[in-house]
Design a protein around this motif. Sequence first.
Motif, PDB file in Angstrom:
ATOM      1  N   LYS A  88       0.808  -1.221   0.000  1.00  0.00           N
ATOM      2  CA  LYS A  88       0.000   0.000   0.000  1.00  0.00           C
ATOM      3  C   LYS A  88       0.843   1.274   0.000  1.00  0.00           C
ATOM      4  O   LYS A  88       0.291   2.373   0.011  1.00  0.00           O
ATOM      5  N   LEU A  89       2.168   1.124  -0.001  1.00  0.00           N
ATOM      6  CA  LEU A  89       3.035   2.306   0.047  1.00  0.00           C
ATOM      7  C   LEU A  89       2.836   3.180  -1.186  1.00  0.00           C
ATOM      8  O   LEU A  89       2.881   2.702  -2.317  1.00  0.00           O
ATOM      9  N   LYS A  90       2.634   4.489  -0.956  1.00  0.00           N
ATOM     10  CA  LYS A  90       2.518   5.449  -2.050  1.00  0.00           C
ATOM     11  C   LYS A  90       3.513   6.591  -1.897  1.00  0.00           C
ATOM     12  O   LYS A  90       4.128   7.014  -2.865  1.00  0.00           O
ATOM     13  N   GLY A  91       3.654   7.132  -0.698  1.00  0.00           N
ATOM     14  CA  GLY A  91       4.494   8.302  -0.496  1.00  0.00           C
ATOM     15  C   GLY A  91       5.965   7.962  -0.352  1.00  0.00           C
ATOM     16  O   GLY A  91       6.393   6.821  -0.521  1.00  0.00           O
ATOM     17  N   ALA A  92       6.750   8.990  -0.022  1.00  0.00           N
ATOM     18  CA  ALA A  92       8.190   8.827   0.197  1.00  0.00           C
ATOM     19  C   ALA A  92       8.421   8.249   1.593  1.00  0.00           C
ATOM     20  O   ALA A  92       7.802   8.689   2.567  1.00  0.00           O
ATOM     21  N   TYR A  93       9.320   7.270   1.680  1.00  0.00           N
ATOM     22  CA  TYR A  93       9.532   6.576   2.941  1.00  0.00           C
ATOM     23  C   TYR A  93      11.015   6.405   3.207  1.00  0.00           C
ATOM     24  O   TYR A  93      11.769   5.972   2.331  1.00  0.00           O
ATOM     25  N   LEU A  94      11.442   6.760   4.434  1.00  0.00           N
ATOM     26  CA  LEU A  94      12.817   6.566   4.887  1.00  0.00           C
ATOM     27  C   LEU A  94      12.781   5.731   6.154  1.00  0.00           C
ATOM     28  O   LEU A  94      12.100   6.066   7.126  1.00  0.00           O
ATOM     29  N   ILE A  95      13.533   4.615   6.145  1.00  0.00           N
ATOM     30  CA  ILE A  95      13.656   3.774   7.328  1.00  0.00           C
ATOM     31  C   ILE A  95      15.118   3.737   7.739  1.00  0.00           C
ATOM     32  O   ILE A  95      16.014   3.570   6.904  1.00  0.00           O
ATOM     33  N   MET A  96      15.376   3.915   9.045  1.00  0.00           N
ATOM     34  CA  MET A  96      16.738   3.900   9.589  1.00  0.00           C
ATOM     35  C   MET A  96      16.780   2.898  10.745  1.00  0.00           C
ATOM     36  O   MET A  96      15.836   2.818  11.534  1.00  0.00           O
ATOM     37  N   HIS A  97      17.887   2.171  10.845  1.00  0.00           N
ATOM     38  CA  HIS A  97      17.985   1.172  11.905  1.00  0.00           C
ATOM     39  C   HIS A  97      19.453   0.915  12.219  1.00  0.00           C
ATOM     40  O   HIS A  97      20.300   0.946  11.325  1.00  0.00           O
ATOM     41  N   GLY A  98      19.754   0.662  13.491  1.00  0.00           N
ATOM     42  CA  GLY A  98      21.094   0.250  13.891  1.00  0.00           C
ATOM     43  C   GLY A  98      21.234  -1.254  13.809  1.00  0.00           C
ATOM     44  O   GLY A  98      20.351  -1.990  14.267  1.00  0.00           O
ATOM     45  N   THR A  99      22.330  -1.726  13.251  1.00  0.00           N
ATOM     46  CA  THR A  99      22.496  -3.182  13.131  1.00  0.00           C
ATOM     47  C   THR A  99      22.760  -3.827  14.488  1.00  0.00           C
ATOM     48  O   THR A  99      22.591  -5.031  14.641  1.00  0.00           O
ATOM     49  N   GLY A 100      23.179  -3.024  15.486  1.00  0.00           N
ATOM     50  CA  GLY A 100      23.442  -3.553  16.827  1.00  0.00           C
ATOM     51  C   GLY A 100      22.304  -3.307  17.793  1.00  0.00           C
ATOM     52  O   GLY A 100      22.529  -3.265  19.005  1.00  0.00           O
ATOM     53  N   ASP A 101      21.100  -3.165  17.283  1.00  0.00           N
ATOM     54  CA  ASP A 101      19.929  -2.901  18.121  1.00  0.00           C
ATOM     55  C   ASP A 101      19.515  -4.184  18.833  1.00  0.00           C
ATOM     56  O   ASP A 101      18.965  -5.100  18.214  1.00  0.00           O
ATOM     57  N   ASP A 102      19.774  -4.266  20.143  1.00  0.00           N
ATOM     58  CA  ASP A 102      19.420  -5.464  20.903  1.00  0.00           C
ATOM     59  C   ASP A 102      17.956  -5.462  21.307  1.00  0.00           C
ATOM     60  O   ASP A 102      17.436  -6.474  21.772  1.00  0.00           O
ATOM     61  N   ASN A 103      17.262  -4.339  21.119  1.00  0.00           N
ATOM     62  CA  ASN A 103      15.894  -4.177  21.565  1.00  0.00           C
ATOM     63  C   ASN A 103      14.919  -4.466  20.425  1.00  0.00           C
ATOM     64  O   ASN A 103      14.271  -5.512  20.385  1.00  0.00           O
ATOM     65  N   PHE A 130      11.834   3.035  -1.965  1.00  0.00           N
ATOM     66  CA  PHE A 130      11.925   3.666  -0.648  1.00  0.00           C
ATOM     67  C   PHE A 130      13.395   3.946  -0.375  1.00  0.00           C
ATOM     68  O   PHE A 130      14.288   3.522  -1.123  1.00  0.00           O
ATOM     69  N   GLN A 131      13.650   4.649   0.712  1.00  0.00           N
ATOM     70  CA  GLN A 131      15.025   4.961   1.102  1.00  0.00           C
ATOM     71  C   GLN A 131      15.304   4.314   2.447  1.00  0.00           C
ATOM     72  O   GLN A 131      14.478   4.388   3.363  1.00  0.00           O
ATOM     73  N   SER A 132      16.462   3.662   2.567  1.00  0.00           N
ATOM     74  CA  SER A 132      16.813   3.039   3.846  1.00  0.00           C
ATOM     75  C   SER A 132      18.252   3.379   4.197  1.00  0.00           C
ATOM     76  O   SER A 132      19.073   3.674   3.316  1.00  0.00           O
ATOM     77  N   PHE A 133      18.534   3.332   5.490  1.00  0.00           N
ATOM     78  CA  PHE A 133      19.905   3.588   5.944  1.00  0.00           C
ATOM     79  C   PHE A 133      20.139   2.776   7.202  1.00  0.00           C
ATOM     80  O   PHE A 133      19.330   2.800   8.126  1.00  0.00           O
ATOM     81  N   TYR A 134      21.225   2.019   7.210  1.00  0.00           N
ATOM     82  CA  TYR A 134      21.565   1.271   8.417  1.00  0.00           C
ATOM     83  C   TYR A 134      22.807   1.883   9.049  1.00  0.00           C
ATOM     84  O   TYR A 134      23.679   2.428   8.371  1.00  0.00           O
ATOM     85  N   TYR A 135      22.859   1.792  10.371  1.00  0.00           N
ATOM     86  CA  TYR A 135      23.983   2.344  11.131  1.00  0.00           C
ATOM     87  C   TYR A 135      24.727   1.190  11.796  1.00  0.00           C
ATOM     88  O   TYR A 135      24.206   0.537  12.702  1.00  0.00           O
ATOM     89  N   PRO A 136      25.948   0.902  11.342  1.00  0.00           N
ATOM     90  CA  PRO A 136      26.682  -0.271  11.833  1.00  0.00           C
ATOM     91  C   PRO A 136      26.883  -0.256  13.345  1.00  0.00           C
ATOM     92  O   PRO A 136      27.328   0.743  13.923  1.00  0.00           O
ATOM     93  N   ASP A 137      26.505  -1.359  13.967  1.00  0.00           N
ATOM     94  CA  ASP A 137      26.737  -1.616  15.392  1.00  0.00           C
ATOM     95  C   ASP A 137      26.025  -0.647  16.328  1.00  0.00           C
ATOM     96  O   ASP A 137      26.201  -0.730  17.543  1.00  0.00           O
ATOM     97  N   ARG A 138      25.218   0.280  15.815  1.00  0.00           N
ATOM     98  CA  ARG A 138      24.522   1.218  16.697  1.00  0.00           C
ATOM     99  C   ARG A 138      23.326   0.522  17.338  1.00  0.00           C
ATOM    100  O   ARG A 138      22.679  -0.325  16.734  1.00  0.00           O
ATOM    101  N   ASN A 139      23.039   0.943  18.569  1.00  0.00           N
ATOM    102  CA  ASN A 139      21.939   0.314  19.297  1.00  0.00           C
ATOM    103  C   ASN A 139      20.610   0.989  18.981  1.00  0.00           C
ATOM    104  O   ASN A 139      20.493   1.724  17.996  1.00  0.00           O
TER     105      ASN A 139
END
Length: 725
Positions: A657-672, A692-701
């Motif tokens: 159902k995605l239509k608009g602009a979407y940015l997802i960010m996540h830390g690869t070290g997220d234990d939660n 869509f646009q995505s960005f991962y942050y290495p080892d960040r929680n």
Amino acid sequence: MKRRFLLIQLLCLLLLADHLFAQKKITLSDIFERGTFRAQSVAGVNWMNDGKFYSAQEGNDIVKYDVTTGQKVATIVSGADLAPAIDFIAYEFSADEKQILFMTSFESIYRRSFKANYYVYDLATKQLKQLSKGGKQSYATFSPDGSKVAFCRDNNLFFVDLQSNKETQITTDGKWNFIINGSADWVYEEEFSFAKAFFWSPDGQKIAFYTFDESKVKEYNMQMWKNGKLYPEDYKFKYPKAGEANSEITISIYDLKSEKSVKVDIGTEKDIYIPRIKWTNDSNVLAVLRMNRLQNKMEILHTDAGTGATKAILTEESPQYLEADFFDDVVYLKDGKHFIYSSEKDGFKHLYLYELTGKLVRQITTGKWEVVNFLGIDEKPKVPVLYYTSTEISPLERHFYSIDIQGKNKKKLSTEKGTNTPNLSRDFKYYMLYHSNAQSPLRITLWETSKNTLIKELKNNSHLLEKYKEYGISTKEFFQFKTPDGTELNGYMLKPSNFDASRKYPVLMFVYGGPGSQQVADNWSAVSWFNLLNQEGYIVACVDNRGTGFRGADFKKVTYANLGKYEVQDQIDAAKYLGSLPYIDKDRIGIYGHSYGGYMSTLCLLLGADVFKAAIAGAPVTNWRYYDTIYTERYLKRPQDNPDGYDQYSPVYHASKLKGAYLIMHGTGDDNVHFQNAVALQEALIRSGKQFQSFYYPDRNHGIGGNNATMHRHQLMTDFILKNL
């Protein structure tokens, strides 16, 4: 010629005025690095036994203050002057204030857990000695008489006799990812909010402690990239996902004289929670809070510390769920016959008086408002007096009250509109009041309690008013609106300082929205990324949806078994309301949130595709089946009990159902909220052919911070907003 000269002079004056009075631009560095807008506070206050004094850490010193004057009277100890010299980050006095326990070399583990080196300093002999040289310890705590210190190390529980310096190991079976003694496992730490899981009895002769058997809990594996390593490292820890096996809990009581432990009888059912234990004033009676797996039944057990035998003295049930942290309000009175208990069984959180047998004496506070924090009870008067903060004036405000144990003589002690947070001395003679509201920055004052008279102003951040004016920073404007079903919701806006009602502005909505939370409150807002967006011509708005807190149990618990349904609809309705305002461009509304807010912003874009143009999600849950047992099952039950509740409002099932602009960010070290959530949603979006646009942050929680990540993330979000909204 003369007229031309005058025109030139006027132009020069206008240019000069524009230069002199132009508002300064906020930068990300101002917000996150330089502390340009940082408020002054009075932090780390430790009230001393003589209520006339308190101590605080200032740099590497412990400083003593006179409460009646607010003036520093002595430096109790300086870390630099000790032998050996130490740099400490926290300290604790023994109960008699003759010794100090210093924490050094702090090393964080998860949100609340840590290990460190500890030193004990004797104020009389001026001697400093390291608590233990067997490796870093966790949660070192003085015994009530100050003769011993207990701590955890390598999943086992120990104590040191300070007179002989003898170290005694209480448990020996501790093993990483199998058995934990005296410390909480991951899910208890995160969702029941404690890491230290051992407690001295009042007489200091016993220690009650948890044991977590994690052997049946499945492991989660995170690859840690650790910049510079040739191969990534695997980090495996026990994480019970919804519907899966939890740790099996044992509560034991160790007797220092007999050097033996007895196990507490917590029943034959193993699939339960013990979210709290607490000693009564009797060192022979331990109170244990027992909850069922679905967290809708809670029992207080009184335990015979000698035998481990228990008796249930109070039981409470709910058709939805109960809040385990309400047990923090349980206070056993010195008369040995009564205790204070908090509950929302009448629809709002209030305080109750019970006999020790579990018989209700009376409800102390009552009304269609909530006790937010129970601060303590002064038992010295003939009729004891309770102190608390509440929402009686408004859910958006916090005020400080006293009331006697008979539920009479209620007094409102705070006088200023907004958010009032008191810090009471141990003897209740004095309190510090931390006050702010949307238009007034943090002000800290010192008060005498019995007459409620002001002694001294400790901090005043009025300079921030000029600083805010200099940068053209807007403060919150509150609003209310009704959804189509008649529910009234609270919100606030931050507008550009040069707001023009004849213009059409784009809007970024900020959301958290999780159960029991609150974002819309009458308090001072520190300068944030939102104010930077204001300077770029955006309005920022925030609305507390159904399911959030401080408006009664019905408002909060309506989302039970259907997380995402009502919350998202409320945010969509809020966006439609904002879009109806004459100064808002309804075709340029975006939404941003982190954690539960990231779940919300994602789902809002997917289910409200015709309302939202763009969304940013930080570390979102995208499938509730991936999240932990305690939190998820509290609100959704187990997946096997309520599969539709898990699937109908999980973003992965709505990716198409995605239509608009979407940015997802996540830390690869997220234990939660595991990086797995981002991977699953991205796979679903890719399968649906969505860009869509995505960005991962290495080892960040989970917070996605550290090593410039905060600055980087906010620049990324700024660029995304400027381009897509």
